[in-house]
Structure formats: structure tokens, C-alpha cells
Design a protein around this motif. Structure first.
Motif, PDB file in Angstrom:
ATOM      1  N   ASN A   1       0.682  -1.267   0.229  1.00 13.28           N
ATOM      2  CA  ASN A   1       0.301   0.073  -0.185  1.00 13.28           C
ATOM      3  C   ASN A   1       0.713   1.065   0.278  1.00 13.28           C
ATOM      4  O   ASN A   1       1.513   1.199   0.763  1.00 13.28           O
ATOM      5  CB  ASN A   1      -1.264  -0.145   0.802  1.00 13.28           C
ATOM      6  CG  ASN A   1      -1.688  -1.593   1.846  1.00 13.28           C
ATOM      7  OD1 ASN A   1      -1.347  -1.802   2.385  1.00 13.28           O
ATOM      8  ND2 ASN A   1      -2.688  -1.708   0.247  1.00 13.28           N
ATOM      9  N   GLY A   2       1.152   1.834  -1.025  1.00 13.90           N
ATOM     10  CA  GLY A   2       0.971   3.509  -0.894  1.00 13.90           C
ATOM     11  C   GLY A   2       0.606   4.295  -1.067  1.00 13.90           C
ATOM     12  O   GLY A   2      -0.215   4.485  -1.172  1.00 13.90           O
TER      13      GLY A   2
ATOM     14  N   TYR B   1      -4.881  -1.218  -7.895  1.00 18.07           N
ATOM     15  CA  TYR B   1      -5.887  -0.339  -7.358  1.00 18.07           C
ATOM     16  C   TYR B   1      -4.550   1.671  -7.045  1.00 18.07           C
ATOM     17  O   TYR B   1      -3.252   1.745  -6.862  1.00 18.07           O
ATOM     18  CB  TYR B   1      -5.910   0.124  -5.827  1.00 18.07           C
ATOM     19  CG  TYR B   1      -7.024   1.085  -5.660  1.00 18.07           C
ATOM     20  CD1 TYR B   1      -8.257   1.015  -5.320  1.00 18.07           C
ATOM     21  CD2 TYR B   1      -6.578   2.036  -5.146  1.00 18.07           C
ATOM     22  CE1 TYR B   1      -9.318   2.806  -5.625  1.00 18.07           C
ATOM     23  CE2 TYR B   1      -7.278   3.032  -4.879  1.00 18.07           C
ATOM     24  CZ  TYR B   1      -9.062   3.068  -4.913  1.00 18.07           C
ATOM     25  OH  TYR B   1      -9.305   4.005  -4.784  1.00 18.07           O
TER      26      TYR B   1
ATOM     27  N   GLY C   1      -1.459   4.221  -5.074  1.00 21.36           N
ATOM     28  CA  GLY C   1      -2.104   3.094  -4.679  1.00 21.36           C
ATOM     29  C   GLY C   1      -1.126   2.095  -4.191  1.00 21.36           C
ATOM     30  O   GLY C   1      -0.601   2.038  -3.509  1.00 21.36           O
ATOM     31  N   SER C   2      -2.104   0.877  -4.565  1.00 23.39           N
ATOM     32  CA  SER C   2      -2.391  -0.183  -3.523  1.00 23.39           C
ATOM     33  C   SER C   2      -1.497  -1.151  -5.233  1.00 23.39           C
ATOM     34  O   SER C   2      -2.020  -1.635  -6.409  1.00 23.39           O
ATOM     35  CB  SER C   2      -2.827  -1.300  -3.007  1.00 23.39           C
ATOM     36  OG  SER C   2      -3.038  -0.132  -1.713  1.00 23.39           O
TER      37      SER C   2
END
Lengths: 389, 389, 389, 389
Positions: free
Chosen positions: D282-283, D301, D286-287
């Protein structure tokens, strides 16, 4: 103490089984989640069995009951007639209600035949009442959002519609011969009961169907006599067997007026598929997929996504931007089947206020019925049948 | 130093593009994973363009090459002719190979027409050579296991087959007019190329098809002239446009001889579906689902599962018990598309040894071709067509 | 006209935001779906802002309102105090309600500290009132069914619990500094808000936790001042920045008293995970998986399934056999997030009738709080902490 | 006849079980799919059991065999030593190979201890040979593409890494005590065997790990004596029981040098999970999610996606743009587990040509080993342990 300023719309409902419970709940829940000018009042419910209708009224919050539906329609304190009885009763009830000047909301399919459906549509038109037919699946937020995407041109020209409605609740040969399996009461089997929903979704999302060719099948031809006992359960009443006179399954091909090619399939013999109402639409710029069993999700593919990053997006349609979803809970906190009816009733209440019959209405019901009839005809003639609108 | 005791089977392959690469790989990998009496030897590959065929031979490990396929067939040091060329060449090549006494393995569809297909089947029979057609999807472990479940009666009587093969590689109108889009070369479009696979899966799993009714559509009628450049990619050669003479999409209904009702759909216009070859089968005692894009998985539902615990099982068919899977890696370590061809070649090598043509063979190819033809006819006549076996 | 024979239980609710709306709805819907001896009456709601509380009362169907929660507790016509206010108010309200002899239902976490929680538990015990804490996820039919499977020994000895609760609603650094991000109001961040739910699920399904070691992180340390505006949305009130004093994310390992090894993770920084509350349990005879975003489904794997047919079953827990599900619709017609609260209220109403506090109650809340505190301590000391029950 | 112009790299492999089969296959398949300057030649394989090693050599295509690994290393006609033996043999073999000036490719984990690993790294450095360790999962196209997304900043700052590696192959207490369950042979259990892979993925995708705290568990403490029989299967040799001296399961928390918070879990007791090697990252923007059991897929994502259209994309990483995928088949035609090794060998061959050791190499192996050791230490001390690089 707090007060209420909304206009009251007094509902009289005929029938109180599966869909009666569903509609009752929707009327009750509507004002909690949505602001509407008109507020439904559960005025009276009608049924032939006094003990049963009395108990249903108490349980579901109806203020009174009737044992004769004609009496219900006559009552001055009723604004709307809601018809949730088996299909063979629809025409008489709806026409009588229209003649009495009541607005009408009715379960699908509209009628047993196109002829009945057309008389019903004529009656509501002549009497200038608001009318709606309960194709609830349109009203899932994910489906409404799909509609918006299509309308906005996000998918471009549409190539394919693929609509399956798979159930398995009568797969056991010991499941009894209930009204849903008798042609004179239900009109048809999987066709009118569930394919009708797929047809409505297709008409909503894609447009009018031009022609069809189909096939129907009754896998289990005789069953023990019995009756429904709520929802989609049933009990055997007798050791006598009777003949199933409707289709267990139907499949058909269709071509839309806009050139879209479609396949439809509806069956109650797809083991493991409890209520698998699904569709996929493929367009020149993308595709969408939906599955009622995970109804909050919409899968969307966009051809314009960057190379490498192309794939179906699994969208949980629980954001404010997704139609109706903002009325509920934060994103990711899902809603269920019953909420589709709340949205449908919401649109109906808006229609009662504005005087405009919301979609899908009786005209949609007639078109749907014509498609059902065309599928049946094609199954007999083994040829394509053009729909005559 | 180690030695080899297997009997050598010398392969001569005509063509070296997508399927040529695939077959070459399968011949090479087969002896590593499976023990076979016969071991394929990559003896020679044929192609018209010398530079290209020479390079392909080097890259893929063929010992020699020819620029004339007739010369390949004449060679004494060739036991098997493997035909991976465009469809319009199949009949001449296969018949010549049969006349020369070579065993034959051929890509699908068998031919352009039923007449060609029947002549081919007659030729292999007359010359008593082993023959096989490359419907590779049968050979996924999950599909083989599905077959076993059906044969063992685990699903009981079959009610439904639902076979979709969805691709999107020509959805861009700028994709050129390659051989796959010309009727005189390919026979048909999505029908012969991919619906043929679904038909083979259906015949393998369910049985013979009795009758069909279908529709075909060409969404993009003109395209720039161009050619394939390996796999399913292509390049535009010209700014001239040409007419697409095959179907972009096909859908049909079918009834099997055993009463199963089926829907089939094949298209290259289903955006986001790269190679979505799927089927679902519903029987009286259970259902199975399969999807080539996750080809190691099989979904199985059993009506006899305990109440409460009923649901589709997601089975990763990588256990020893799953056909062919034991040859590879521990459970959960998946295999891919190319392995289906290794299994197919494995069966072919067994056939070459035993002298019995493995299924699917040319007789299956003829039946498949008859169904393709019937779908085309029905699309023109707009009526059901009975297959005449 | 129909009548009602149930005993009325008059509810007084303090607070009316997200959870206030949820509880109100559950009280209203309960009698429609379930038969209970006690029927909740929405007697009065309390809030400080008169205009807002009045409007909330009207919208949600409360018969009256108060602007001082102490006044609500004093009212003789209130049987139950329902506390849905921010966490720092819980202790005073609950203790006052208990002293006034009111039954109590309260949102989680129970309190800001173990000390507060213990005083609350002591107060309800001393005053002999019924008490419950709102860990609603226990009450999803799929979770209840998972509990039954475990209790029946279907999974055998448990080896692993893996509980993740992933959200992303504050991932944008522009999301303001609301009460949920201030330690003095909320006690902690992801820990008390969502890890507390995972802990409750773990305690419900596996048993008591013996020891933990964890780590906490605040990724965004300063945010603009703002406030919640319903659900999990918020608005910025000022261009001033304030310090976030709670954790954005927490992860911890745990060992249960029965030897089960567990990992827990809770975060509001997992992009794309709206309300991803999941767990997986692995036992000697099988495994189960659950995901709140598809809350009707339970995945179950059984080692005793026949070889070849082993795989996770995707069970749609909408059958009569699945706890609570029979109250709703036919199989495959899913319910949503809000129904978990209807079930919780159902159990609470049964508790009010029987005089026995249903699980999870304040004692569970205290244990949960001790685990939260132990995780915090371990994050500071960087050592394992044994829970002292 | 065709010729070959590539430089030959002569491989000598020690061991021929599971990984020996895998490496052999990768060497064979590499030149078919990829163009490399250096072409591996299967020169010789070594094993102690002459009959078995001879049979393995024949089956897998090795030109010769040795029964003493030291003799293999001495051979002048060997350029590369490939070590696929149990872990306790790694140090001696690798150091001897390095001293003999052979390039080295070795299975993971590098060694039993950090001390061994460091001596090995020192030896390859001193002797200036090319070295690589076989963390194959890096080389799935989806994982390589994930790396590219992260490097390109698509996810922004990283918040979370969540790496689980779940298997169940020893869950049956009757599974025997094989070398993998003996500390003196394997170093550790789930930790070194599979958590090591998760650690490598984490290091590859996120960066260096700063500190860890973990726990280890052996659920089944005694097992019957036995041995591996290929892949991950085994057979019981005796009715005697022996003590399991490694972990059945391990879980740990970690903090990366860049501030990312991580959870890791590895177990062989997760029923139904055959080879569930998964991660989620998870960033801030996005993920991504990946699951080895469906290794061609990557879920992505992006927070910047348009409102309403936000959801995880299911990307089938089989396009030319996805690393390595272009070497195979058209999009949607998946590859499998074995292909990750082809890619690894491809990188190794490039390294042999260039003289630069590809990642992951022995230096990565040492860092990985230090993390394994830190987890073990922390499990004993019950405190966080900082990695000392």
C-alpha cells in the motif's frame, strides 16, 4: 415531540408473501434513508385467508386488512394499489385499480399474455394514473452506474450483451408443483419469472430488442402437488403428481435495434447458482460485468487505460458518486437485495408526486411481455421472431 | 555418458508461426516431463520463405528445413506430418501426407468445409495412418478432471452447457485485414477459430450435438490490408482497405443428443477478455465451471454437500490425482497454456506407438466441422439446423 | 385494525451521527424481520446542538429529543441508554446510566483506558443492568456460521488466526484532523477503531489472547483542523494545522491461550481497501476465510474432502441454516452491513427480556481494552506484553 | 542443416531432486524462448547414489554424471556450478566452487547461518566469479511489473508491505520427519524455506529491512522418520518417531529503512493453501496485490483513477509490456511456475556473459540470512532486533 410535514401516500397492497414482505419493508425503510415529498403509509393489505392476512398485517405494520381485493380498491383512503399476487391475477386487479383512479405498482411479469398486458397499459393510460412494474435489479447502484457509463459513452458503441439468470431452487425433483410451475397461473416458468428481469436489464442498458430465437425445456415433467411457503421455499401437500406446464429453462439469442448481439439464458436447474443474475456488456471502448450475488460490485474494463495497466476494475459501488449509495453507509459498507426495492419505491414515490410514471412502467412491461411471447413463439416455430412494438 | 532407448518418431512440420512455435516447444518438452515409448525428433520444418524458415529452424531446434511442403512429405526420414498452416491449406497437405503414409497431426479447424474435412478423414482412414486434431484445451488437467467427474456420474444427468470464448485482439478497427479475417483462407472467423474449441470441449464433456441455431456478425466491415506477425499480433502493410469476409462474433443455441441444452458464444470483440475460454456445466447432482485464463482451477459444486456447507469449491488442479499434473511440480505450483499442448502431443505419441488415433482425431474434426457448417447455415436461414452425422 | 402485544423497551440514544443512524435503523427494522418478546421504541435521542438533534429525531423517527444527555438518563420513560458518542464520553455516560438503572448498549471501543473500562464494567455489574458492546461483525451470518463450525470441531485444533482490517479513508493528507485522530477523544486511531473489531472477532472465534507484540505508526503527522460530517467523511474547517496524536496504522503478533498464533493488522492507509475487514483461520482439519466487503460469503476448506475435490468452498451464507439469514430473503439474495446491527440489537433485546447480558458485553469490552492497551505498551517497550485478565 | 553460434556455458549441477528438475528444465527451455549470448549446456550432474543420478541424468538430458560433487567442481569442462542440495551442504560446495573459479547459482536459503553465508559471499568475491541465489518469485512477470510501477513512483511513498507464504504440505501429523524438518540440515523450517522468499520479494520491491520482531512455533513436535520423494511429497521409512527441530510456522513484524511497516507470515499449517505466496503493498498513490497461485495476475489500485471508477484492476500480465511475457504466447495465454526459473536463468546467463552478478546474488543472500537470523533471535529474546548489515 417531532412532527412530519410530508404528503402521505396511502398504500393498499394485494398479496403478502415473498414480494409482499419485500414491498412492505421498502415502504417502511424509504423515509429513513431518503427524503421524499411523498411518504408511503401502509394503509391496508388484502388477502383471502383472514387469519393469515391479519397476521401478516400485524407483522409487517399495515394499519388494516381486507379479505377481498375488490374491497381494497374501492376504499377511499387508498391512493396506490400495489399488486404482489401470482401473475394470472394481475390483469383484473390492475385494470380495476386503474378504473378506480388508483396509482399502480405491480410485480413482474406484467401479465400472462401480451393481450392482457396491452389492456392493462391501456387502462392506466386512459385513467391517467401513475404506473410502475417492479424490475428491481435496475436499481442496484452498480447497475445504475453502469447505465450512466453507457449513457456517457464510456463504452462507445455496444457489441454484446450477455445476460444469464441462473437459479437452482427447483432442481430437486421432489420440489412440488407450485403455482410458479403452472402455466395458467404464472404464464411461463424461468422465462417470465427471471428471464424477464434479464430482458429488463438489457432494455434499460442497451435499448430495444429487434428479434429473438429461443428454446425452452422442462427437465422434470411431473412433480408432487404442493405450494409455496414464503420466499422460494415450498412444501408438498399430496402424494399425487401433477404435470409441470412451464419451462424449467430457456435460452435465446437476440439482436437489438442498435445492432448489439445478445445471448440470454434463464434456468432454475443450475446447481449451486442460488440467484446468479449476471450480465456482461462489451463495447468498442470497454466492458462491464455485474453479478447480483455480489451486487455492490461492478467490473469495468476501459480500452483507453494505459498499456500494462489494462484489466477489469472491481468497483465496490458504495461511494456517494454511485446512484443511491450515498443514502447509506461509508464506502465499502455494503447494502443488499432489499435495497434495490427501496430505490424502486423511491422512484415510484417521486412519480406519484410528479404525476409521471417512472421507468420501468407498464409500457416497459408490455414491451417485455412481447419479448417473452416472441421467445415462446420462436421456441415453437424454431425460427427467429421479430418483435412487433 | 548416458544413452537413450526410446523409439524415435521423426516429425516434419509445415508452418512455423504461433502454433509452429507451440508444437515445437511441446515436442522438446515432452520427454522431460513424461515417459513415452516414442520420442519425437524435430527432423524438419517447411516454409516458403527460406530466410524465415531457416531462422525458425535454428531458433526452435529443427534439424533441417524445406521450402516446399510437398518435398517434406516426400522425405523418407519423416514419420509424422504436423500441419500448422492457415486453414485453406489443410486439405491438400493432409491428404498428400496420408497418401505418403505419414501420421498426421493438424491444427484446428480441420478444413474450410465439411466436404474437405470428409475427404481428409477418408484419406487417413484409407491409408491407415494415425491422425489427431489439436483441440488443446481438452488437455488442461482441470478439463480432464471435469471429464472424469462427468464420466463417473458425479454430476448426474446433464442439464446445461454454457460455453463462451471471448477475445478482443481485433477490436481496434485499425487491426489489419489478415488471413484470419478472409473467408477463403480461414473458412470463418470467431466461429472456426475459437467457437470450434468450445464445440470440442462440449463434445468431449457432454456428447454429440443434435441441432443448432445461431447468428453471426461482422462489426467492422473494412480494415487496412496487413498480416500476422506472430502470436495474435499483426501489422498494417498498406493504406488500402479491404473487406472482412468472416464473422467477428458468433452466438448459437444447441441441443445435445442426450437432451442437454446449450448456449455458445465466441467473439473477438469482448474488450478486456484476452483469451476468456470458459464453460459451465450444470447437472442434476452438481455443476462445474472452468476459465482458461485461470486454467489450473476448476470450480465444482456438489448438491450432496452438507447443508450450510454448499458452495462452489475452487480446486487448484495441481495434485497428482489431476490428470497430467503429477508430471510437474508440487500442488499449488501452476502450469500454463503451453502445457496443454505437451499433453496433446503426449497422447499423439502414444497413438503413434499403438497405431490408434487418439481423440480428438479427424473423425472428431469432421463432426466439429459439421457443427460449424450448421451454425453458418442457420445464421443464413434463420432456422434451427439438425446436424447430419 | 391490528394490534401489538409485545413488551415495549424504550430506548434513549446519546449521539446521532454515523452509528446513531445505524442503531436507529436497526431498532426500526428489528420487529419487521424478527419476532422478539421485547420491541424497541425510539423514545428519545440526545445531542447538544438542538437544531441538529431535532432534525435527526424527525428524520430517524425518534419520538422526542434532549439537548443534555444527563437529562435523558434521568427520564423515567427510558429503559435503555444507547451510547454512540465519541469514545472519551463513554465512561461518564455509561456509569451514570448504570447508576440510574438503565440497561446499556454502547459503541466500541468501550473506553479510552482500561481503568475507565473497568469502572464501567463494575458499574453495570453493581447496578445489575443489562450491558452490551457493539462489535457488530460477529453478527454477520457467515461469521456466526464460522463460529458454529469451530465450536462443532469441524476445523479441529486451531493453528492460525490472521486478522486484517484495512481502510483508506484518511489516506489523503488533506483529510482533516477530526476527533478520530485525537488521542484525548478517541483513545487511539486504527487500533481502537478497527483493530478492536478484529480482536473481538478473534476472541469470539478462537478464544482469549495471552500475549502480544506490536508496532504503531502515524504516517501523516499534521493535518488541517476539521470535523466529521457523517459516515466516514469530513470537512476542513480551517487553514490551521494540528498534530495527529493517534496511530494511522498498527500491526501486532499474538499468541492465544490455546496456542493459536496470530497476526493482526489495522490501517487507514491501505489505498483501495474501503472497509476490508478480513480474517482467515487455519485448523488441523480445515480453514475458513471471511471478508466484510463480501460479507455474505464464507470460504471453507475441509481436509477430509475427497482427494481431487479439495478446495475452498465459496458459501453464500444466505440459507436458513446460516444464523439469522432465514429471517430475510431466499438463498442468494444478499443482505448488507446494516443487518449485522439488526442481529446485534436482536440479541440485546433478548438480553433485556432475560436479564442476561448478551455477548459481547462490558466484560468482553474490558478484555478487548486490555489487549488494546497491551499493544500500545508493547509498541513503546518493543517487547511482548502478557495480558493480565 | 542449421548451426548454432552462441557461446556455450557448461553447467555442472549438484543435486537432482525437486529443484534439480526445475533448473534442468529451465536450462533446456531458455534458448527456445529467449535470445542469449550464452547458451547453457547440461554438462554434468552430481549425486551420491549412482543409479539414481544416472537415471536423473538420462531423464533430464545431462550429458554425464558424477557421484562426488568435489569431482564435478574439479572438472575443466564445467563453467558453472549449480547447487540444488539441502541447505547444510551449501557453504562447503559454494566455497569450493568459488575457489575453483566456477560461477555459482544456488538454491535458497544461502546457508544455515549468517557466518556461513558471509564466508560464501567472501569466497565468490575473492575469486571474482558470478553468483546468484534462486529467489525465483521475483521473476514472475507480474512481480517484475510491480517493481517497475514502484520504481516509476506510481505508488508513491510506500506505507505497508504484507507478505504471507502459506502452505499445508506437512499439516498431516503422519507426514514424516524429512530433512526439511531437521535444523542441522535445513537451518530452519518455514522461516528459511518460504519466509525467505517473502523477504526477498520485500527487499526487491520495498528496500532494506531495518528491524524485526517475530515468533516461531512447532505445532507437531514429533514425527515418524522418513524422507522426501520428489517435489514436496515424502514417505515414512520407519515406525520410529523423531523430534522436529525447526519451526512449522513463523510470523514477524518489520520496519524498513524507508519507514514502510510490514507483516510477514510463513507456515506449512494453513490447510487448503498449497503454495499461497502473496503480498500486498500500500502506497500513498495506490496499492498492488499478488498471489503466486494465480501468478499471471497483478491487482493494481490507483488513487488517481476517476471517482466512481476506482477499484483494483485485475491485470493479466501476459502482454508484451510485462517483463519476460513477450517471449511466450499472446495475451491471456498464461505461463506457470516453471517460467519464473527460466527468467532467473536468463538473468544468470546474462550475468555470466557480462561478468556482473545479477540480483539476487550472494550479497542479497547474506542480507536475507541476517533477517532470518534476526527473526530467530527475536523469537527467543521476545524483543525487536535491528539488522546489522
Amino acid at each position: 415531540m417531532v412532527g412530519v410535514k410530508q404528503k402521505e401516500v396511502r398504500i393498499g397492497m394485494i398479496g403478502y408473501q415473498f414480494m409482499g414482505k419485500m414491498h412492505s419493508h421498502a415502504y417502511r425503510d424509504l423515509p429513513f434513508f431518503f427524503d421524499t415529498e411523498a411518504r408511503p403509509v401502509l394503509q391496508a393489505v388484502a388477502g383471502r385467508n383472514e387469519a393469515a392476512v391479519k397476521q401478516a398485517a400485524e407483522k409487517m405494520g399495515w394499519a388494516s386488512y381486507e379479505t377481498d381485493w375488490r374491497r381494497l380498491i374501492e376504499r377511499d383512503d387508498i391512493d396506490v394499489i400495489d399488486i404482489v399476487t401470482p401473475n394470472h391475477t394481475h390483469a383484473d386487479m390492475a385494470i380495476a385499480a386503474a378504473e378506480a383512479g388508483k396509482h399502480i405498482i405491480i410485480e413482474k411479469p406484467l401479465a400472462l399474455t401480451v393481450e392482457q398486458a396491452e389492456r392493462m397499459a391501456e387502462a392506466v393510460k386512459r385513467n391517467n394514473v401513475v404506473h410502475m412494474i417492479c424490475h428491481n435489479y435496475r436499481f442496484a447502484p452498480a447497475v445504475q452506474y453502469a447505465k450512466k457509463l453507457i449513457q456517457d459513452g464510456v463504452l462507445g458503441r455496444l457489441y454484446h450483451f450477455r445476460g444469464n439468470y441462473l437459479q437452482d431452487f427447483i432442481i430437486d425433483p421432489a420440489f412440488p408443483l407450485v403455482w410458479r410451475l403452472k402455466k395458467e397461473v404464472s404464464g411461463s416458468g424461468a422465462l417470465g419469472d427471471i428471464a424477464a428481469h434479464s430482458i429488463d436489464l438489457a432494455r434499460f442498458l442497451v435499448g430495444d430488442i429487434h428479434e429473438v430465437v429461443g428454446t425452452m425445456e422442462t427437465f422434470i415433467k411431473k412433480r408432487p402437488i404442493g405450494e409455496m411457503v414464503g420466499g422460494l421455499s415450498a412444501k408438498v401437500d399430496s402424494d399425487q403428481m401433477g404435470e409441470v406446464t412451464v419451462d424449467d429453462a430457456v435460452a435465446f439469442l437476440a439482436r437489438f435495434e442498435n445492432g448489439t448481439v445478445a445471448t440470454f439464458e434463464a434456468t432454475r436447474f443450475a446447481a449451486g447458482n442460488r440467484n446468479k443474475n449476471t450480465f456482461e456488456i462489451n463495447g468498442e471502448k470497454g466492458s462491464i460485468r455485474w453479478d447480483m450475488e455480489n451486487m455492490n460490485n461492478l467490473e469495468v474494463y476501459l480500452t483507453e487505460d494505459a498499456p500494462g495497466l489494462q484489466g477489469f476494475r472491481l468497483i465496490n459501488c458504495t461511494e456517494d458518486i454511485h446512484p443511491y449509495a450515498g443514502a447509506y453507509w461509508p464506502p465499502g459498507h455494503i447494502i443488499g437485495y432489499e435495497h434495490t426495492f427501496i430505490h424502486l419505491i423511491y422512484e415510484f414515490m417521486k412519480g406519484v408526486t410528479s404525476g409521471e410514471s417512472p421507468r420501468p412502467n407498464f409500457e416497459d412491461g408490455v414491451k417485455n411481455q412481447k419479448i417473452l411471447a416472441a421467445v415462446e413463439t420462436s421456441a415453437q416455430t424454431k425460427q427467429w421472431v421479430t418483435i412487433d412494438y
